[in-house]
Motif scaffolding. Structure first.
Motif, PDB file in Angstrom:
ATOM      1  N   VAL A  87       0.779  11.421  -7.498  1.00 30.45           N
ATOM      2  CA  VAL A  87       0.852  11.757  -5.997  1.00 30.45           C
ATOM      3  C   VAL A  87      -0.134  10.794  -5.356  1.00 30.45           C
ATOM      4  O   VAL A  87      -1.124  10.400  -5.959  1.00 30.45           O
ATOM      5  CB  VAL A  87       0.325  13.093  -5.831  1.00 30.45           C
ATOM      6  CG1 VAL A  87       0.622  13.573  -4.422  1.00 30.45           C
ATOM      7  CG2 VAL A  87       1.310  14.157  -6.423  1.00 30.45           C
ATOM      8  N   ALA A  88       0.507  10.252  -4.348  1.00 32.42           N
ATOM      9  CA  ALA A  88      -0.316   9.284  -3.561  1.00 32.42           C
ATOM     10  C   ALA A  88      -0.054   9.479  -2.041  1.00 32.42           C
ATOM     11  O   ALA A  88       0.992   9.711  -1.716  1.00 32.42           O
ATOM     12  CB  ALA A  88       0.010   7.690  -3.824  1.00 32.42           C
ATOM     13  N   TYR A  89      -1.007   9.153  -1.269  1.00 34.05           N
ATOM     14  CA  TYR A  89      -1.050   9.358   0.106  1.00 34.05           C
ATOM     15  C   TYR A  89      -1.749   7.829   0.797  1.00 34.05           C
ATOM     16  O   TYR A  89      -2.547   7.262   0.420  1.00 34.05           O
ATOM     17  CB  TYR A  89      -1.909  10.221   0.504  1.00 34.05           C
ATOM     18  CG  TYR A  89      -2.273  10.546   2.283  1.00 34.05           C
ATOM     19  CD1 TYR A  89      -1.122  10.649   3.079  1.00 34.05           C
ATOM     20  CD2 TYR A  89      -3.451  10.239   2.566  1.00 34.05           C
ATOM     21  CE1 TYR A  89      -1.365  10.472   4.315  1.00 34.05           C
ATOM     22  CE2 TYR A  89      -3.581  10.302   3.993  1.00 34.05           C
ATOM     23  CZ  TYR A  89      -2.631  10.262   4.688  1.00 34.05           C
ATOM     24  OH  TYR A  89      -2.932  10.620   6.110  1.00 34.05           O
ATOM     25  N   SER A  90      -0.725   7.511   1.659  1.00 39.48           N
ATOM     26  CA  SER A  90      -1.009   6.510   2.735  1.00 39.48           C
ATOM     27  C   SER A  90      -1.491   5.046   1.763  1.00 39.48           C
ATOM     28  O   SER A  90      -0.803   4.738   1.276  1.00 39.48           O
ATOM     29  CB  SER A  90      -2.296   6.850   3.712  1.00 39.48           C
ATOM     30  OG  SER A  90      -2.282   5.948   4.682  1.00 39.48           O
ATOM     31  N   GLN A  91      -2.827   4.719   2.099  1.00 33.31           N
ATOM     32  CA  GLN A  91      -3.276   3.437   1.339  1.00 33.31           C
ATOM     33  C   GLN A  91      -3.066   3.800  -0.346  1.00 33.31           C
ATOM     34  O   GLN A  91      -3.044   2.670  -1.078  1.00 33.31           O
ATOM     35  CB  GLN A  91      -4.685   3.001   1.821  1.00 33.31           C
ATOM     36  CG  GLN A  91      -4.833   1.619   1.321  1.00 33.31           C
ATOM     37  CD  GLN A  91      -6.378   1.061   1.891  1.00 33.31           C
ATOM     38  OE1 GLN A  91      -7.421   1.738   1.347  1.00 33.31           O
ATOM     39  NE2 GLN A  91      -6.145   0.435   2.978  1.00 33.31           N
ATOM     40  N   GLY A  92      -3.133   4.835  -0.588  1.00 35.42           N
ATOM     41  CA  GLY A  92      -3.062   4.957  -2.066  1.00 35.42           C
ATOM     42  C   GLY A  92      -1.748   4.861  -2.757  1.00 35.42           C
ATOM     43  O   GLY A  92      -1.574   4.585  -3.733  1.00 35.42           O
ATOM     44  N   GLY A  93      -0.869   4.833  -1.701  1.00 34.24           N
ATOM     45  CA  GLY A  93       0.578   4.469  -2.147  1.00 34.24           C
ATOM     46  C   GLY A  93       0.799   3.051  -2.332  1.00 34.24           C
ATOM     47  O   GLY A  93       1.542   2.583  -3.269  1.00 34.24           O
ATOM     48  N   ARG A  94      -0.049   2.025  -1.567  1.00 33.71           N
ATOM     49  CA  ARG A  94       0.023   0.496  -1.943  1.00 33.71           C
ATOM     50  C   ARG A  94      -0.623   0.465  -3.466  1.00 33.71           C
ATOM     51  O   ARG A  94       0.258  -0.424  -4.138  1.00 33.71           O
ATOM     52  CB  ARG A  94      -1.079  -0.027  -1.033  1.00 33.71           C
ATOM     53  CG  ARG A  94      -1.287  -1.496  -1.398  1.00 33.71           C
ATOM     54  CD  ARG A  94      -1.788  -2.177  -0.160  1.00 33.71           C
ATOM     55  NE  ARG A  94      -1.352  -2.235   1.050  1.00 33.71           N
ATOM     56  CZ  ARG A  94      -0.331  -3.237   1.331  1.00 33.71           C
ATOM     57  NH1 ARG A  94      -0.185  -4.511   0.500  1.00 33.71           N
ATOM     58  NH2 ARG A  94       0.182  -3.342   2.563  1.00 33.71           N
ATOM     59  N   PHE A  95      -1.541   1.155  -3.840  1.00 31.74           N
ATOM     60  CA  PHE A  95      -1.970   1.045  -5.156  1.00 31.74           C
ATOM     61  C   PHE A  95      -1.053   1.425  -6.336  1.00 31.74           C
ATOM     62  O   PHE A  95      -0.748   0.958  -7.095  1.00 31.74           O
ATOM     63  CB  PHE A  95      -3.328   1.733  -5.305  1.00 31.74           C
ATOM     64  CG  PHE A  95      -4.669   1.299  -4.901  1.00 31.74           C
ATOM     65  CD1 PHE A  95      -5.306   0.711  -5.781  1.00 31.74           C
ATOM     66  CD2 PHE A  95      -4.867   1.269  -3.448  1.00 31.74           C
ATOM     67  CE1 PHE A  95      -6.712   0.057  -5.491  1.00 31.74           C
ATOM     68  CE2 PHE A  95      -6.168   0.425  -3.182  1.00 31.74           C
ATOM     69  CZ  PHE A  95      -6.882  -0.208  -3.862  1.00 31.74           C
ATOM     70  N   THR A  96      -0.439   2.771  -5.950  1.00 31.07           N
ATOM     71  CA  THR A  96       0.475   3.350  -6.569  1.00 31.07           C
ATOM     72  C   THR A  96       1.631   2.542  -7.118  1.00 31.07           C
ATOM     73  O   THR A  96       2.412   2.080  -8.094  1.00 31.07           O
ATOM     74  CB  THR A  96       0.852   4.539  -6.246  1.00 31.07           C
ATOM     75  OG1 THR A  96      -0.415   5.517  -6.067  1.00 31.07           O
ATOM     76  CG2 THR A  96       2.023   5.443  -6.944  1.00 31.07           C
ATOM     77  N   LEU A  97       2.312   1.997  -5.769  1.00 36.90           N
ATOM     78  CA  LEU A  97       3.360   1.183  -5.947  1.00 36.90           C
ATOM     79  C   LEU A  97       3.387  -0.151  -6.658  1.00 36.90           C
ATOM     80  O   LEU A  97       4.141  -0.771  -7.158  1.00 36.90           O
ATOM     81  CB  LEU A  97       4.010   0.964  -4.532  1.00 36.90           C
ATOM     82  CG  LEU A  97       4.926   2.334  -3.835  1.00 36.90           C
ATOM     83  CD1 LEU A  97       4.955   1.838  -2.360  1.00 36.90           C
ATOM     84  CD2 LEU A  97       6.093   2.587  -4.536  1.00 36.90           C
ATOM     85  N   SER A  98       2.102  -0.597  -6.616  1.00 35.74           N
ATOM     86  CA  SER A  98       1.787  -1.988  -7.196  1.00 35.74           C
ATOM     87  C   SER A  98       1.706  -1.608  -8.587  1.00 35.74           C
ATOM     88  O   SER A  98       2.333  -2.679  -9.395  1.00 35.74           O
ATOM     89  CB  SER A  98       0.475  -2.415  -6.691  1.00 35.74           C
ATOM     90  OG  SER A  98       0.581  -2.847  -5.202  1.00 35.74           O
ATOM     91  N   ALA A  99       1.108  -0.699  -9.054  1.00 32.65           N
ATOM     92  CA  ALA A  99       0.793  -0.522 -10.634  1.00 32.65           C
ATOM     93  C   ALA A  99       2.040   0.302 -11.107  1.00 32.65           C
ATOM     94  O   ALA A  99       2.176   0.159 -12.239  1.00 32.65           O
ATOM     95  CB  ALA A  99      -0.433   0.329 -10.727  1.00 32.65           C
TER      96      ALA A  99
END
Length: 276
Positions: free
Chosen positions: A97-109
């Protein structure tokens, strides 16, 4: 539920995270800019182990200050730190689960861990469009220099942006976006630092599509209908590129959705399958 802080390290980087519960079902969580790892405490259940990561420049996660401008955080760094975290916590499979800027980290990894991900819920995620103004401006030295000045003089930035919007050089939504951050100087400083330090985290649509085609993952994206930062249009365009148009779920809110009265709606949209 008791709060417990744990860490993994790589060179000068320390990635901290909180753990709630000891269940077999593991949910990995990445919060947004200016937010807290505690945002995801509402997901905790006796049958679940919540691992909520502190993004760099937030909470207890740290790195050398030089990484804000040079020697930037990369996808490889995030992957190595996450592998250490998952090994330390003895995690094989997990929900993400990721929100906002955490989504950038998540989609990258994500492509590196897709074979272990059972479901993914991206809430108003950053990183959907590498060619928009926000992403483009991150990579220009002169825009970073200007924003460094405007951190100290936000009223100058807003005056210029409103003038540009008036003559239709920039979209009015960009003014709304900037106003959201400049209204609080500390929030604006944080946004500038993360905007600069995380600019090399650039998700690949092709890689995301490839792993979703290869693996059976319950993939979802939750967007606020009134979100002026991560719009339903940008989400729709991204999902079309990765052949996941049906993943979109729209709720009647803006970007700031981590509020008590919205938690029940979020929970209803995130059914986590328990692991044996």
């Amino acid at each position: 539920m008791e709060r417990e802080i744990r860490n993994v390290t790589l060179d000068d980087m320390k990635l901290s995270y909180e753990v709630y519960g000891e269940g077999n079902t593991v949910i990995l969580c990445f919060h947004g800019n200016g937010r807290s790892a505690e945002d995801f405490r509402f997901l905790a259940r006796k049958t679940r182990k919540i691992i909520s990561v502190h993004l760099f420049l937030h909470g207890f996660s740290t790195f050398s200050p030089t990484r804000i401008h040079d020697d930037l955080i990369t996808t490889e760094h995030v992957e190595k730190l996450l592998e250490k975290l998952l090994t330390k916590e003895k995690v094989n499979n997990f929900h993400w689960v990721a929100y906002s800027q955490g989504g950038r980290f998540t989609l990258s990894a994500f492509p590196a861990f897709a074979h272990r991900v059972k479901s993914m819920f991206l809430i108003a995620p950053d990183g959907l469009d590498d060619n928009n103004f926000y992403s483009w401006s991150q990579r220009q030295w002169w825009t970073r220099k200007l924003f460094k000045r405007w951190v100290e003089k936000p009223e100058e930035l807003m005056k210029i942006s409103r003038g540009l919007a008036k003559v239709k050089i920039i979209h009015p939504k960009l003014v709304t976006f900037l106003d959201f951050y400049t209204s609080d100087q500390e929030k604006f400083k944080m946004a500038y630092k993360t905007w600069s330090a995380f600019r090399d985290l650039r998700p690949s649509n092709e890689e995301v599509k490839h792993v979703l085609d290869k693996h059976s993952i319950n993939f979802n994206m939750i967007i606020g209908a009134h979100d002026k930062i991560i719009t339903s249009k940008s989400a729709t365009q991204f999902l079309e590129k990765i052949d996941q148009s049906e993943a979109l779920k729209i709720i009647p809110y803006g970007h700031d959705i981590f509020k008590p009265h919205i938690e029940k709606e979020l929970l209803a949209l995130m059914p986590f399958e328990d692991f044996d």
